[in-house]
Design a protein around this motif. Structure first.
Motif, PDB file in Angstrom:
ATOM      1  N   THR A 171       0.848  -1.199   0.000  1.00  0.00           N
ATOM      2  CA  THR A 171       0.000   0.000   0.000  1.00  0.00           C
ATOM      3  C   THR A 171       0.878   1.242   0.000  1.00  0.00           C
ATOM      4  OG1 THR A 171      -1.593   1.349   1.242  1.00  0.00           O
ATOM      5  CG2 THR A 171      -0.257  -0.161   2.549  1.00  0.00           C
ATOM      6  N   ASN A 172       0.462   2.252  -0.758  1.00  0.00           N
ATOM      7  CA  ASN A 172       1.186   3.530  -0.684  1.00  0.00           C
ATOM      8  C   ASN A 172       0.297   4.625  -0.087  1.00  0.00           C
ATOM      9  OD1 ASN A 172      -0.482   4.204  -2.774  1.00  0.00           O
ATOM     10  ND2 ASN A 172       1.132   4.943  -4.154  1.00  0.00           N
ATOM     11  N   HIS A 173      -0.803   4.197   0.558  1.00  0.00           N
ATOM     12  CA  HIS A 173      -1.572   5.161   1.342  1.00  0.00           C
ATOM     13  C   HIS A 173      -0.826   5.365   2.659  1.00  0.00           C
ATOM     14  CE1 HIS A 173      -5.481   5.213  -0.901  1.00  0.00           C
ATOM     15  NE2 HIS A 173      -4.962   4.089  -1.379  1.00  0.00           N
ATOM     16  N   CYS A 174      -0.800   6.590   3.154  1.00  0.00           N
ATOM     17  CA  CYS A 174      -0.122   6.817   4.431  1.00  0.00           C
ATOM     18  C   CYS A 174      -0.741   7.999   5.148  1.00  0.00           C
ATOM     19  CB  CYS A 174       1.376   7.072   4.217  1.00  0.00           C
ATOM     20  SG  CYS A 174       2.274   7.081   5.788  1.00  0.00           S
ATOM     21  N   LYS A 175      -0.922   7.826   6.477  1.00  0.00           N
ATOM     22  CA  LYS A 175      -1.512   8.922   7.260  1.00  0.00           C
ATOM     23  C   LYS A 175      -0.433   9.918   7.691  1.00  0.00           C
ATOM     24  CE  LYS A 175      -1.539   6.605  11.831  1.00  0.00           C
ATOM     25  NZ  LYS A 175      -0.372   7.252  12.430  1.00  0.00           N
ATOM     26  N   ARG A 224       1.244  11.809   3.083  1.00  0.00           N
ATOM     27  CA  ARG A 224      -0.211  12.053   2.952  1.00  0.00           C
ATOM     28  C   ARG A 224      -0.547  13.228   2.033  1.00  0.00           C
ATOM     29  NH1 ARG A 224      -1.651  13.702   8.279  1.00  0.00           N
ATOM     30  NH2 ARG A 224      -1.258  15.821   7.577  1.00  0.00           N
ATOM     31  N   ASP A 225       0.186  14.321   2.179  1.00  0.00           N
ATOM     32  CA  ASP A 225      -0.202  15.535   1.463  1.00  0.00           C
ATOM     33  C   ASP A 225       0.323  15.605   0.039  1.00  0.00           C
ATOM     34  OD1 ASP A 225      -1.641  16.287   3.596  1.00  0.00           O
ATOM     35  OD2 ASP A 225      -0.293  17.877   4.279  1.00  0.00           O
ATOM     36  N   ASN A 226       0.959  14.554  -0.436  1.00  0.00           N
ATOM     37  CA  ASN A 226       1.378  14.574  -1.845  1.00  0.00           C
ATOM     38  C   ASN A 226       0.189  14.185  -2.718  1.00  0.00           C
ATOM     39  OD1 ASN A 226       2.481  14.511  -4.336  1.00  0.00           O
ATOM     40  ND2 ASN A 226       3.900  12.806  -3.924  1.00  0.00           N
ATOM     41  N   VAL A 243       8.752  -9.637   2.649  1.00  0.00           N
ATOM     42  CA  VAL A 243       8.679  -8.391   3.420  1.00  0.00           C
ATOM     43  C   VAL A 243       7.465  -7.608   2.957  1.00  0.00           C
ATOM     44  CG1 VAL A 243       9.852  -6.240   4.045  1.00  0.00           C
ATOM     45  CG2 VAL A 243      11.206  -8.277   3.494  1.00  0.00           C
ATOM     46  N   LEU A 244       6.514  -7.429   3.869  1.00  0.00           N
ATOM     47  CA  LEU A 244       5.328  -6.627   3.537  1.00  0.00           C
ATOM     48  C   LEU A 244       5.581  -5.201   4.008  1.00  0.00           C
ATOM     49  CD1 LEU A 244       4.132  -9.389   2.989  1.00  0.00           C
ATOM     50  CD2 LEU A 244       2.126  -8.749   4.321  1.00  0.00           C
ATOM     51  N   GLN A 245       5.747  -4.308   3.044  1.00  0.00           N
ATOM     52  CA  GLN A 245       6.005  -2.914   3.423  1.00  0.00           C
ATOM     53  C   GLN A 245       4.918  -1.988   2.902  1.00  0.00           C
ATOM     54  OE1 GLN A 245       9.097   0.055   1.882  1.00  0.00           O
ATOM     55  NE2 GLN A 245      10.146  -0.795   3.670  1.00  0.00           N
ATOM     56  N   GLY A 246       4.640  -0.965   3.676  1.00  0.00           N
ATOM     57  CA  GLY A 246       3.646  -0.005   3.223  1.00  0.00           C
ATOM     58  C   GLY A 246       3.632   1.246   4.060  1.00  0.00           C
ATOM     59  N   GLY A 247       2.879   2.220   3.604  1.00  0.00           N
ATOM     60  CA  GLY A 247       2.645   3.405   4.406  1.00  0.00           C
ATOM     61  C   GLY A 247       1.778   3.031   5.606  1.00  0.00           C
ATOM     62  N   GLU A 248       1.557   3.973   6.498  1.00  0.00           N
ATOM     63  CA  GLU A 248       0.678   3.698   7.644  1.00  0.00           C
ATOM     64  C   GLU A 248      -0.755   3.920   7.165  1.00  0.00           C
ATOM     65  OE1 GLU A 248       1.784   5.215  11.471  1.00  0.00           O
ATOM     66  OE2 GLU A 248       3.909   4.853  11.087  1.00  0.00           O
ATOM     67  N   ASP A 249      -1.373   2.827   6.780  1.00  0.00           N
ATOM     68  CA  ASP A 249      -2.650   2.853   6.086  1.00  0.00           C
ATOM     69  C   ASP A 249      -3.723   2.236   6.980  1.00  0.00           C
ATOM     70  OD1 ASP A 249      -4.787   2.514   4.418  1.00  0.00           O
ATOM     71  OD2 ASP A 249      -3.702   1.430   2.848  1.00  0.00           O
ATOM     72  N   GLY A 250      -4.640   3.091   7.459  1.00  0.00           N
ATOM     73  CA  GLY A 250      -5.672   2.644   8.393  1.00  0.00           C
ATOM     74  C   GLY A 250      -6.565   1.528   7.850  1.00  0.00           C
ATOM     75  N   TYR A 251      -6.572   1.366   6.528  1.00  0.00           N
ATOM     76  CA  TYR A 251      -7.395   0.293   5.947  1.00  0.00           C
ATOM     77  C   TYR A 251      -6.935  -1.074   6.481  1.00  0.00           C
ATOM     78  CZ  TYR A 251      -9.187  -3.003   2.499  1.00  0.00           C
ATOM     79  OH  TYR A 251      -9.801  -4.070   1.897  1.00  0.00           O
ATOM     80  N   TYR A 252      -5.615  -1.187   6.684  1.00  0.00           N
ATOM     81  CA  TYR A 252      -5.069  -2.469   7.160  1.00  0.00           C
ATOM     82  C   TYR A 252      -5.120  -2.501   8.687  1.00  0.00           C
ATOM     83  CZ  TYR A 252      -3.779  -3.109   2.337  1.00  0.00           C
ATOM     84  OH  TYR A 252      -3.844  -3.232   0.975  1.00  0.00           O
ATOM     85  N   THR A 253      -6.333  -2.735   9.185  1.00  0.00           N
ATOM     86  CA  THR A 253      -6.565  -2.852  10.623  1.00  0.00           C
ATOM     87  C   THR A 253      -5.835  -4.087  11.143  1.00  0.00           C
ATOM     88  OG1 THR A 253      -8.455  -4.231  10.096  1.00  0.00           O
ATOM     89  CG2 THR A 253      -8.884  -1.860  10.398  1.00  0.00           C
ATOM     90  N   LEU A 281       7.503  -7.627   8.536  1.00  0.00           N
ATOM     91  CA  LEU A 281       6.576  -6.512   8.340  1.00  0.00           C
ATOM     92  C   LEU A 281       7.338  -5.186   8.441  1.00  0.00           C
ATOM     93  CD1 LEU A 281       3.590  -7.759  10.539  1.00  0.00           C
ATOM     94  CD2 LEU A 281       3.829  -7.910   8.039  1.00  0.00           C
ATOM     95  N   SER A 282       6.913  -4.229   7.644  1.00  0.00           N
ATOM     96  CA  SER A 282       7.484  -2.884   7.709  1.00  0.00           C
ATOM     97  C   SER A 282       6.330  -1.928   7.430  1.00  0.00           C
ATOM     98  CB  SER A 282       8.591  -2.744   6.663  1.00  0.00           C
ATOM     99  OG  SER A 282       9.097  -1.430   6.658  1.00  0.00           O
ATOM    100  N   ILE A 283       5.505  -1.756   8.470  1.00  0.00           N
ATOM    101  CA  ILE A 283       4.262  -0.990   8.296  1.00  0.00           C
ATOM    102  C   ILE A 283       4.149   0.122   9.340  1.00  0.00           C
ATOM    103  CG2 ILE A 283       2.993  -2.765   7.033  1.00  0.00           C
ATOM    104  CD1 ILE A 283       1.742  -3.692   9.648  1.00  0.00           C
ATOM    105  N   GLY A 284       5.310   0.531   9.840  1.00  0.00           N
ATOM    106  CA  GLY A 284       5.347   1.722  10.665  1.00  0.00           C
ATOM    107  C   GLY A 284       4.961   1.516  12.117  1.00  0.00           C
ATOM    108  N   GLU A 285       4.522   2.629  12.713  1.00  0.00           N
ATOM    109  CA  GLU A 285       4.280   2.655  14.157  1.00  0.00           C
ATOM    110  C   GLU A 285       2.876   2.164  14.481  1.00  0.00           C
ATOM    111  OE1 GLU A 285       5.432   6.493  15.885  1.00  0.00           O
ATOM    112  OE2 GLU A 285       6.805   6.761  14.185  1.00  0.00           O
TER     113      GLU A 285
END
Ligand code: SAM
Ligand code: FES
Length: 351
Positions: A65-69, A79-81, A110-120, A142-146
């Protein structure tokens, strides 16, 4: 003033004692004398081979995912791009990437992505469990942030083994300058501690040459890594992205990144150390040079080709057009030319 030949002694000291004073580290990191660099990298290779022989581990990177909060100032998918074309992969698509990867010899995904709320938590647990069930012999990173500790625990219980969360910089003020006010250095550090306590193999790391970074910051990074003792260190050059406030900043130095790879290898002989795609982006031989400087991991892309050019953290990223099979064929050839060999293995830490 330390004479040049003392740098060789310092390198030997680093190889045997795994530590130096801050001043001594600075001497090594500032020196760009080619003869010295070749000595430093030879020592790092020697150390790597004591632990890993000629093996190079591969990790199949699925950028799902490239969605990110978040709005990290340096990152192309912040997010703002508004120019970023956003996408998400479904569980089926992720599993299909794993299928392709498994057939090509990958034993780590390796599952990497932005911090995407869709992936609860529930969605991520479903994805991790499905991969774990289908590929019991593979490592899942996993590499999905905080996230919060309970969330990390659920992912670990579902079968994830490793987690990559670069600390980005160990200097709180520098962290504050690279990130918006709503992001917290202390929380990122807490996440790393939580991951460690839960039992993940953990990777931290930083960009080299990020805006405002000084050599003193890098020394702080080394001291932090020394204290934290991660299994993996992800370290690549900063590269500007045209849609960020750092569009006109200079990219990090390939040479400094290579010296740091060697220093990290000598400090932590068994560490898993990737030669990053960012290194290969700034220098066509960057990944090979990384392996020769002490790196022992490569992370080729397993994402579907139709989304590859949308996960643009920085400009001119390489390998966005090739199918996974083509990438691995190319990498195998490149690696064999260095005298190393890509192996089919989970690639856990040695010793
Ligand atoms: N969201 C997850 C996280 O925060 O850890 C993982 C994705 S994030 C894009 C992965 C890493 O990309 C970051 O830790 C950062 O070091 C790196 N990165 C982002 N922008 C970059 C840039 N412009 N140049 C080089 N590396 C960059
Ligand atoms: Fe979230 Fe880059 S700002 S992945």
């Amino acid at each position: 003033m330390i004479l040049d030949h003392d740098l060789y002694k310092l390198t030997d000291k680093l190889a045997s004692e795994r530590d130096l004073t801050d001043e001594e580290f600075l001497r090594i990191l500032f020196c760009d004398d080619p003869e010295f660099i070749s000595y430093l990298s030879a020592k790092a290779r020697e150390k790597k081979e004591e632990y890993y022989g000629k093996k190079v581990y591969i990790r199949g990177l699925i950028e799902f995912t490239n969605h990110c909060k978040n709005n990290c100032h340096y990152c192309g998918i912040r997010r703002d791009n508004k120019n970023a074309l956003r996408y998400r992969l479904s569980e089926e698509e992720i599993l299909s990437c794993c299928d392709t990867g498994y057939g090509l010899g990958f034993r780590t995904f390796v599952l990497q992505g932005g911090e995407d709320g869709y992936y609860t938590d529930d969605r991520m647990v479903d994805i991790v469990s499905a991969i774990r069930k289908k590929y019991p012999d593979c490592a899942i990173t996993l590499s999905i942030g905080e996230r919060e500790k309970e969330s990390y625990q659920k992912l670990f219980d579902a079968g994830a083994d490793r987690y990559l969360l670069r600390h980005e910089t160990a200097d709180k003020e520098h962290y504050g300058s690279l990130h918006p006010i709503d992001m917290s250095f202390d929380h990122r550090m807490q996440c790393l501690k939580d991951l460690r306590e839960i039992g993940f193999q953990v990777g931290c790391g930083m960009m080299i040459g990020s805006p405002g970074q000084t050599m003193e910051h890098i020394i702080k990074d080394l001291r932090f890594i020394q204290k934290f003792r991660p299994e993996m260190v992800g370290m690549g050059p900063f590269i500007p992205h045209h849609d960020t406030m750092y569009a006109n900043e200079k990219a990090g130095s390939v040479e400094l990144t290579l010296r740091l790879l060697s220093v990290i290898r000598l400090m932590f002989p068994a560490v898993l150390l990737p030669a990053t795609t960012a290194l290969g982006t700034l220098d066509p031989m960057g990944r090979e040079k990384g392996l020769m400087a002490g790196a022992n991991v490569l992370m080729p892309n397993l994402s579907p080709v139709n989304v590859r050019d949308k996960y643009t953290l920085y400009d001119d990223k390489i390998c966005t057009g090739e199918e996974a099979a083509e990438c691995i064929r190319c990498l195998k050839m490149r690696v064999s030319k260095t005298g190393y060999e890509i192996v089919q293995d989970r690639g856990d830490p040695a010793g």
